[in-house]
Design a protein around this motif. Sequence first.
Motif, PDB file in Angstrom:
ATOM      1  N   VAL A  45      -4.149  -5.781 -14.900  1.00 40.34           N
ATOM      2  CA  VAL A  45      -4.889  -5.823 -16.158  1.00 40.34           C
ATOM      3  C   VAL A  45      -6.037  -4.828 -16.175  1.00 40.34           C
ATOM      4  O   VAL A  45      -6.805  -4.723 -15.215  1.00 40.34           O
ATOM      5  CB  VAL A  45      -5.430  -7.251 -16.400  1.00 40.34           C
ATOM      6  N   ASP A  46      -6.159  -4.112 -17.273  1.00 41.93           N
ATOM      7  CA  ASP A  46      -7.318  -3.270 -17.569  1.00 41.93           C
ATOM      8  C   ASP A  46      -8.137  -4.032 -18.612  1.00 41.93           C
ATOM      9  O   ASP A  46      -7.916  -3.913 -19.811  1.00 41.93           O
ATOM     10  CB  ASP A  46      -6.842  -1.920 -18.121  1.00 41.93           C
ATOM     11  N   THR A  47      -9.077  -4.865 -18.123  1.00 44.56           N
ATOM     12  CA  THR A  47      -9.802  -5.742 -19.050  1.00 44.56           C
ATOM     13  C   THR A  47     -10.723  -4.963 -19.979  1.00 44.56           C
ATOM     14  O   THR A  47     -10.998  -5.412 -21.093  1.00 44.56           O
ATOM     15  CB  THR A  47     -10.626  -6.787 -18.281  1.00 44.56           C
ATOM     16  N   GLU A  48     -11.200  -3.812 -19.555  1.00 44.65           N
ATOM     17  CA  GLU A  48     -12.088  -3.018 -20.416  1.00 44.65           C
ATOM     18  C   GLU A  48     -11.383  -2.619 -21.708  1.00 44.65           C
ATOM     19  O   GLU A  48     -11.964  -2.640 -22.792  1.00 44.65           O
ATOM     20  CB  GLU A  48     -12.586  -1.768 -19.682  1.00 44.65           C
ATOM     21  N   ASN A  49     -10.114  -2.230 -21.591  1.00 48.54           N
ATOM     22  CA  ASN A  49      -9.336  -1.809 -22.760  1.00 48.54           C
ATOM     23  C   ASN A  49      -8.410  -2.898 -23.273  1.00 48.54           C
ATOM     24  O   ASN A  49      -7.668  -2.670 -24.231  1.00 48.54           O
ATOM     25  CB  ASN A  49      -8.515  -0.564 -22.409  1.00 48.54           C
ATOM     26  N   MET A  50      -8.443  -4.065 -22.650  1.00 52.00           N
ATOM     27  CA  MET A  50      -7.540  -5.161 -23.007  1.00 52.00           C
ATOM     28  C   MET A  50      -6.097  -4.648 -23.080  1.00 52.00           C
ATOM     29  O   MET A  50      -5.388  -4.831 -24.074  1.00 52.00           O
ATOM     30  CB  MET A  50      -7.956  -5.814 -24.320  1.00 52.00           C
ATOM     31  N   ALA A  51      -5.690  -4.002 -22.002  1.00 54.81           N
ATOM     32  CA  ALA A  51      -4.357  -3.404 -21.906  1.00 54.81           C
ATOM     33  C   ALA A  51      -3.890  -3.494 -20.459  1.00 54.81           C
ATOM     34  O   ALA A  51      -4.691  -3.744 -19.557  1.00 54.81           O
ATOM     35  CB  ALA A  51      -4.405  -1.942 -22.345  1.00 54.81           C
ATOM     36  N   PRO A  52      -2.597  -3.309 -20.215  1.00 58.12           N
ATOM     37  CA  PRO A  52      -2.136  -3.234 -18.828  1.00 58.12           C
ATOM     38  C   PRO A  52      -2.654  -1.957 -18.168  1.00 58.12           C
ATOM     39  O   PRO A  52      -2.903  -0.939 -18.844  1.00 58.12           O
ATOM     40  CB  PRO A  52      -0.610  -3.189 -18.966  1.00 58.12           C
ATOM     41  N   ASP A  53      -2.838  -1.997 -16.867  1.00 54.38           N
ATOM     42  CA  ASP A  53      -3.113  -0.756 -16.131  1.00 54.38           C
ATOM     43  C   ASP A  53      -1.919   0.177 -16.278  1.00 54.38           C
ATOM     44  O   ASP A  53      -0.771  -0.268 -16.392  1.00 54.38           O
ATOM     45  CB  ASP A  53      -3.346  -1.065 -14.645  1.00 54.38           C
ATOM     46  N   GLY A  54      -2.206   1.479 -16.263  1.00 52.25           N
ATOM     47  CA  GLY A  54      -1.124   2.455 -16.299  1.00 52.25           C
ATOM     48  C   GLY A  54      -0.978   3.192 -17.613  1.00 52.25           C
ATOM     49  O   GLY A  54      -0.163   4.120 -17.718  1.00 52.25           O
ATOM     50  N   VAL A  55      -1.751   2.805 -18.629  1.00 53.87           N
ATOM     51  CA  VAL A  55      -1.689   3.523 -19.909  1.00 53.87           C
ATOM     52  C   VAL A  55      -2.272   4.920 -19.726  1.00 53.87           C
ATOM     53  O   VAL A  55      -3.304   5.094 -19.079  1.00 53.87           O
ATOM     54  CB  VAL A  55      -2.466   2.766 -21.006  1.00 53.87           C
ATOM     55  N   ASP A  56      -1.615   5.919 -20.282  1.00 49.53           N
ATOM     56  CA  ASP A  56      -2.096   7.303 -20.216  1.00 49.53           C
ATOM     57  C   ASP A  56      -3.126   7.511 -21.328  1.00 49.53           C
ATOM     58  O   ASP A  56      -2.805   7.968 -22.424  1.00 49.53           O
ATOM     59  CB  ASP A  56      -0.912   8.269 -20.384  1.00 49.53           C
ATOM     60  N   TRP A  57      -4.382   7.155 -21.031  1.00 50.18           N
ATOM     61  CA  TRP A  57      -5.416   7.222 -22.072  1.00 50.18           C
ATOM     62  C   TRP A  57      -5.727   8.656 -22.479  1.00 50.18           C
ATOM     63  O   TRP A  57      -6.194   8.895 -23.600  1.00 50.18           O
ATOM     64  CB  TRP A  57      -6.679   6.504 -21.597  1.00 50.18           C
ATOM     65  N   LYS A  58      -5.480   9.624 -21.594  1.00 46.29           N
ATOM     66  CA  LYS A  58      -5.665  11.029 -21.975  1.00 46.29           C
ATOM     67  C   LYS A  58      -4.680  11.394 -23.083  1.00 46.29           C
ATOM     68  O   LYS A  58      -5.053  12.007 -24.097  1.00 46.29           O
ATOM     69  CB  LYS A  58      -5.466  11.942 -20.774  1.00 46.29           C
ATOM     70  N   ALA A  59      -3.424  10.998 -22.916  1.00 49.02           N
ATOM     71  CA  ALA A  59      -2.426  11.250 -23.949  1.00 49.02           C
ATOM     72  C   ALA A  59      -2.777  10.501 -25.234  1.00 49.02           C
ATOM     73  O   ALA A  59      -2.625  11.031 -26.338  1.00 49.02           O
ATOM     74  CB  ALA A  59      -1.037  10.842 -23.463  1.00 49.02           C
ATOM     75  N   VAL A  60      -3.263   9.277 -25.087  1.00 47.30           N
ATOM     76  CA  VAL A  60      -3.656   8.502 -26.269  1.00 47.30           C
ATOM     77  C   VAL A  60      -4.760   9.224 -27.030  1.00 47.30           C
ATOM     78  O   VAL A  60      -4.725   9.337 -28.261  1.00 47.30           O
ATOM     79  CB  VAL A  60      -4.115   7.090 -25.853  1.00 47.30           C
ATOM     80  N   GLY A  61      -5.748   9.741 -26.297  1.00 51.57           N
ATOM     81  CA  GLY A  61      -6.837  10.472 -26.929  1.00 51.57           C
ATOM     82  C   GLY A  61      -6.376  11.728 -27.641  1.00 51.57           C
ATOM     83  O   GLY A  61      -6.995  12.163 -28.623  1.00 51.57           O
ATOM     84  N   GLU A  62      -5.288  12.293 -27.157  1.00 50.56           N
ATOM     85  CA  GLU A  62      -4.714  13.494 -27.787  1.00 50.56           C
ATOM     86  C   GLU A  62      -3.655  13.147 -28.822  1.00 50.56           C
ATOM     87  O   GLU A  62      -2.974  14.021 -29.338  1.00 50.56           O
ATOM     88  CB  GLU A  62      -4.110  14.393 -26.699  1.00 50.56           C
ATOM     89  N   ARG A  63      -3.516  11.864 -29.111  1.00 51.12           N
ATOM     90  CA  ARG A  63      -2.578  11.363 -30.120  1.00 51.12           C
ATOM     91  C   ARG A  63      -1.121  11.681 -29.762  1.00 51.12           C
ATOM     92  O   ARG A  63      -0.284  11.905 -30.632  1.00 51.12           O
ATOM     93  CB  ARG A  63      -2.921  11.898 -31.525  1.00 51.12           C
ATOM     94  N   ARG A  64      -0.816  11.654 -28.460  1.00 50.69           N
ATOM     95  CA  ARG A  64       0.560  11.850 -28.007  1.00 50.69           C
ATOM     96  C   ARG A  64       1.147  10.492 -27.632  1.00 50.69           C
ATOM     97  O   ARG A  64       0.624   9.807 -26.761  1.00 50.69           O
ATOM     98  CB  ARG A  64       0.607  12.800 -26.808  1.00 50.69           C
ATOM     99  N   VAL A  65       2.226  10.108 -28.311  1.00 49.15           N
ATOM    100  CA  VAL A  65       2.877   8.829 -28.049  1.00 49.15           C
ATOM    101  C   VAL A  65       3.858   9.027 -26.889  1.00 49.15           C
ATOM    102  O   VAL A  65       4.848   9.745 -27.018  1.00 49.15           O
ATOM    103  CB  VAL A  65       3.614   8.310 -29.298  1.00 49.15           C
TER     104      VAL A  65
END
Length: 287
Positions: free
Chosen positions: A201-221
Amino acid sequence: GTVPVRALAVLCVLVFGLSSACSSANSEPTGSLTVPTKAEVDESTGLILVPADAYWVTHLELAEITSAMRVAMISCKRRMNVPTDEPRRTIPDEQDTRRFAGLWRMANAERYGYVTPMSKAKEQAIADQSDPLSAPTQAELDAAETCASSDSTVMELQEQPPDGPWLRALNAAEDEARASREWAEVVADWGSCLAERGLSVDTENMAPDGVDWKAVGERRVQPVDVELAVVDVTCKRQHDTAQRLADLVAAAQAPVVAKYGAELQDQRAGFDRQLAKARRVLSEAGL
């Protein structure tokens, strides 16, 4: 979703992104004011509404005020012979639905993963730099400063509500809810569901660990992020995470709203006057 009380900001005009009035069968009367003690969570719209939301503007109402503010500014600048753009409505951002529980709508998870959806109109406005919030020239900035302190319409539309003690009290109520044992239990239930599927768990983002937040920030799905998002939302649905967390905030806010009901009603009345003015300005401009 909406912007929480703590995230209020000013951008040339009042920028308060909370949601509109909410109602609930679970409520406590206080004088003439009825304060909800449960949140409204609507997956079809993505809205999570808690008691204080009744007294701020929605993101769409904010777009109307911002649009009218721009029209009034343009009119004022033209009277000063300052070149400026043609009047147009501000294209609002998509409403943030991740208010307390992170990503919780399956429709978003399956299509976008953790990337916040954006309307085609907003994408096009950014692409061709026609967004009304694009950078102004120095001459426009100088004129805007003059208009902000001399034009009655601009001044009315940019007026902000008083920074009363209810803001601090509402923020403190949410902090109290987030720090509570009950909140931790809700998060633990969701985390256990993820653990059963081999995810931490990534409690800070309320998401599972492993999300590519760099890609998310660049709006890449990313396909892997979509897979994580679907598991994430499945677990949140299984444990009613969004509703339970929002209910904790609603319960914490209710006494504050009851205490400052008159002041909050006055605040909303001020917003309503601004909206009425904004709609007249837009109508007269043919917008």
